[in-house]
Design a protein around this motif. Structure first.
Motif, PDB file in Angstrom:
ATOM      1  N   CYS A  29      61.161 114.414  99.887  1.00 30.45           N
ATOM      2  CA  CYS A  29      60.807 115.819  99.717  1.00 30.45           C
ATOM      3  C   CYS A  29      59.419 116.044 100.290  1.00 30.45           C
ATOM      4  CB  CYS A  29      60.850 116.219  98.251  1.00 30.45           C
ATOM      5  SG  CYS A  29      59.579 115.448  97.281  1.00 30.45           S
ATOM      6  N   VAL A  41      61.660 118.239  91.797  1.00 27.30           N
ATOM      7  CA  VAL A  41      62.132 117.050  92.500  1.00 27.30           C
ATOM      8  C   VAL A  41      62.934 116.164  91.561  1.00 27.30           C
ATOM      9  CG1 VAL A  41      61.337 114.936  93.621  1.00 27.30           C
ATOM     10  CG2 VAL A  41      60.277 117.116  94.185  1.00 27.30           C
ATOM     11  N   HIS A  44      63.901 111.673  94.143  1.00 30.56           N
ATOM     12  CA  HIS A  44      63.568 111.538  95.551  1.00 30.56           C
ATOM     13  C   HIS A  44      62.554 110.413  95.710  1.00 30.56           C
ATOM     14  CE1 HIS A  44      64.896 115.941  96.458  1.00 30.56           C
ATOM     15  NE2 HIS A  44      65.893 115.110  96.245  1.00 30.56           N
ATOM     16  N   ASP A 116      70.112 118.843  96.982  1.00 33.76           N
ATOM     17  CA  ASP A 116      69.148 119.612  97.735  1.00 33.76           C
ATOM     18  C   ASP A 116      69.032 121.091  97.385  1.00 33.76           C
ATOM     19  OD1 ASP A 116      67.333 118.378  99.196  1.00 33.76           O
ATOM     20  OD2 ASP A 116      68.210 118.804 101.151  1.00 33.76           O
TER      21      ASP A 116
END
Ligand SMILES: Nc1ncnc2c1ncn2[C@@H]1O[C@H](COP(=O)(O)OP(=O)(O)OP(=O)(O)O)[C@@H](O)[C@H]1O
Ligand SMILES: [Mg+2]
Lengths: 118, 141
Positions: A29, A41, A44, A116
């Motif tokens: 990210c 997030v 990630h 995502d």
């Protein structure tokens, strides 16, 4: 891809914990707001950022991230590097800007499959 | 582990750069004690957000963490300005952080809602001009 592949795609210089460069990473990210990283997030492994202060490393540490890429050639201080060393996080520096860095990694196959949208 | 372990930290409000030391230490201890990665991540994120809040909004405070087999409890107590409207402060995007803090990557108004999200129990007590105490619990399921 492995962390060392991230470095080679971004022509980046690894600044610490190169012993962990074989680690496999599957998602990334990009953000200059640590508040957003903490809030949005999820699992990630790589953080790309143009922000350079110790809280970037702390944030990555709390989120169990494996690697931080400082974009735009930003140069972290000794304090930042030693924090990352202790936390077991690979730091690297790339001369590419944020947009290009993310694009290069995405095009090389570092896609955040199924992970995502907020 | 049969008894409850207690960790107390003084969080320095004058040094943004060293904020997060308490949360990092708790994370290390929970790892050593063998807790699951899932629990450790919830506790780490919730406590780190709270620790940062104490530093940027309240000039520091005391963090007390109690760890037992089935629960991690975190109490963050400060003598800062207090929160005028808790409901407003809890809403996503509300922040009184100055530009100086935003330039450091914080102040999106996401911290309190994020803390609540990762905790099984979450409570704020606050009084204007006196201080704020945040109580959080994460169960080991
Ligand atoms: N300990 C505290 N003492 C006084 N005010 C606080 C405290 N914690 C939070 N606040 C107030 O509540 C608001 C919202 O807090 P929250 O953590 O959600 O966002 P933030 O800290 O401003 O930004 P972010 O957490 O996204 O970096 C703050 O801007 C501040 O006005
Ligand atoms: Mg906050």
């Amino acid at each position: 891809m492995r962390i060392k592949d991230v470095a080679s795609v971004l022509s980046a210089e690894i600044l610490c914990r190169s012993d962990l460069a074989e680690t496999e990473v599957k998602s990334a990210c990009g953000s200059d707001m640590m508040s957003d990283v903490l809030a949005y997030v999820k699992d990630h492994a790589v953080l790309l950022t143009g922000l350079v202060n110790p809280q970037v490393v702390r944030t990555a540490e709390m989120m169990d991230m494996k690697c931080i890429v400082f974009v735009r050639g930003k140069n972290p201080s000794e304090q930042i590097i030693s924090l990352a060393e202790e936390a077991g996080i690979v730091l690297m520096r790339s001369s590419y800007r944020m947009y290009t860095s993310c694009g290069l990694l995405y095009a090389s196959g570092l896609k955040n499959e199924g992970n995502d949208t907020v | 582990m049969n008894e409850t372990l207690k960790y107390v930290y003084e969080v320095d409000g004058s040094d943004f750069m060293s904020a997060g030391v308490a949360s990092a230490d708790v994370k290390k201890n929970l790892k050593m004690l063998g807790f699951s990665g899932d629990l450790i991540k919830k506790v780490s994120i919730a406590m780190y957000e709270g620790e940062i809040n104490m530093v940027i909004h309240a000039n520091g405070g005391i963090a007390t963490v109690e760890v037992s087999d089935d629960c991690v409890s975190i109490v963050l107590a400060d003598k800062g300005p207090g929160i005028e409207d808790i409901e407003l402060a809890m809403s996503e995007g509300y922040s009184t952080a100055p530009d100086r803090i935003r330039a450091l990557g914080f102040g999106a108004g996401m911290g309190l809602p994020n803390m609540k999200k990762y905790c099984d129990e979450f409570k704020i007590e606050t009084e204007l001009g006196v201080g704020t105490t945040v109580y959080m619990k994460v169960y080991n399921s």
